[in-house]
Design a protein around this motif. Structure first.
Motif, short mmCIF file in Angstrom:
data_model
loop_
_atom_site.label_atom_id
_atom_site.label_comp_id
_atom_site.label_asym_id
_atom_site.label_seq_id
_atom_site.Cartn_x
_atom_site.Cartn_y
_atom_site.Cartn_z
N LEU A 7 15.02 73.53 20.05
CA LEU A 7 14.79 72.39 19.17
C LEU A 7 13.81 72.79 18.08
O LEU A 7 12.70 73.24 18.37
N HIS A 9 12.79 72.42 13.46
CA HIS A 9 13.00 71.64 12.25
C HIS A 9 13.90 72.37 11.25
O HIS A 9 14.48 71.75 10.37
N PHE A 85 13.22 64.56 17.50
CA PHE A 85 13.08 65.56 18.56
C PHE A 85 13.39 64.93 19.92
O PHE A 85 13.94 65.60 20.81
N TYR A 98 10.98 74.00 22.69
CA TYR A 98 10.54 73.30 21.47
C TYR A 98 9.93 74.34 20.54
O TYR A 98 8.86 74.88 20.79
N ILE A 106 5.43 64.22 19.72
CA ILE A 106 6.71 64.36 20.42
C ILE A 106 6.55 64.00 21.90
O ILE A 106 5.55 64.36 22.53
#
Length: 382
Positions: A7, A9, A85, A98, A106
């Motif tokens: 995960l 951006h 997220f 992550y 988050i």
């Protein structure tokens, strides 16, 4: 084959709507290498990222990661990052990594693995209330994640000094790396030669120091009539800073001696080989810079700012020059190196020696150990 969900951006170029290519930044290159390593372990990586124009679902086609799924979730507001997220984690039917935005609030899947790619809140102009919120968000990550891999000592020191945790292995330092067999010294211009080339191998953004670099270029191009300035880095079409840079470039009185190009990962070796000095003038938000490591491995003398993980790489006067993020100081040190071939040569030799300590094989071995431990832990729980 088992799978892992990453995960993040940014991976594919969702800034400019070019999801047929990987965005040319350090984070994206890092994730590419990490996905290759995951596949080597017999596990299939799957990437979830933010999309800034429209959502998407695709598979990579033309790389060593052909067939890998990438999912883009539309992000219209920065305030929605933590929420998105959360949505990524709900969609992911696999152990989660992550791989960015650890400073956001988050809600993590407990026991997951995190990566801090560099502190981006080390800004003198960021208000204290915002920095306090960041500290709270990082504390949450430490509480909920199994482990956080940090790419530089800056984040590790931050956690030790600001946050509270008992496990000394909670934050594991695995510095960024460079393929020293691929990035190696070329023929540097000899003493007395003219037409030196100063390289800015970074995306065109505020945090990467484009503004002080432009100011330095103004002064240096005026002072040294044969000097060439080369900017090699991605742009974001809608960003004000990129429009300002392109306007500066097109209207510069020394335009003929300034180049701006966007190169692929594979083309960057030749870019470094053709340069004489590299500049990494970061203002904030820096890990152990891949660009800095590539320049060092290529035997280039590097002028870097004393920001973030760059302090892990450069010893001022030994393997490069380390200065505050000031246009005046960057300009002064660059001028010194332009005029001093012997120092350029000595710094470049030691930079290459230093880069060997950050070789890609060392990085892969450390990451392989963490991944195997994480995946074994997940199998035991399930």
């Amino acid at each position: 084959m088992s799978s892992v969900a990453i995960l993040t951006h940014s991976f594919l170029d969702a800034y400019n709507g070019r999801i047929d290519k990987i965005y040319g930044g350090g984070l994206e290159r890092y994730l590419y290498e990490l996905c290759l390593l995951i596949r080597k372990l017999g596990v299939e990586p799957e990437v979830y990222q933010l999309a800034f124009r429209e959502p998407f679902e695709t598979r990579l086609r033309t790389t060593e990661l052909a067939g890998m799924k990438v999912h883009g979730l539309f992000c219209g507001q920065i305030e929605k990052v933590a929420e998105l997220f959360g949505e990524m984690s709900r969609r992911a039917d696999a152990p989660i990594i992550y791989a960015s935005c650890i400073w956001h609030p988050i809600r993590y899947v407990p026991g997951s693995l995190g990566i801090c790619h560099g502190i981006n809140w080390d800004r003198t102009d960021l208000v204290t209330t915002a920095k306090t919120q960041v500290a709270n968000n990082v504390q949450r990550a430490l509480n909920e994640l199994w482990r956080i891999v940090s790419v530089d000592s800056h984040f590790l020191t931050y956690c030790r000094s600001v946050c509270h945790y008992f496990d000394p292995l909670k934050v594991e330092l695995i510095p960024n790396s460079v393929d020293t067999s691929r990035f190696y010294p070329g023929e540097r211009k000899e003493q007395g030669r003219t037409g030196l080339k100063v390289l800015f191998p970074r995306r065109i953004s505020h945090e990467r120091g484009i503004l002080p670099m432009m100011v330095a270029a103004d002064a240096l191009l005026e002072r040294f009539p044969d000097l060439q300035m080369q900017f090699v880095g991605e742009t974001i079409e809608d960003a004000d800073i990129c429009r300002a840079f392109l306007f500066w470039l097109s209207n510069h009185p020394h335009r003929a001696r300034i180049a701006h190009e966007i190169k692929s990962f594979d083309e960057m070796r030749l870019v470094y080989a053709d340069a004489d000095i590299a500049v990494i003038p970061t203002v904030y938000s820096e890990g152990t810079s891949l660009s800095c490591l590539e320049a060092m491995s290529s035997g280039l003398p590097v002028v870097a700012t004393n920001v973030g993980g760059l302090n892990d790489l450069i010893l001022d006067g030994y393997n490069g020059r380390l200065v505050p993020p000031s246009a005046e100081r960057i300009t002064a040190v660059l001028a010194e190196l332009i005029e001093d071939w012997e120092t350029r040569k000595a710094l470049g030799i030691r930079a290459r020696e230093t880069a060997r300590c950050f070789d890609k094989n060392i990085w892969a071995g450390r990451w392989e150990r963490v991944l195997k431990e994480y995946l074994r832990k997940g199998e035991a729980v399930s």
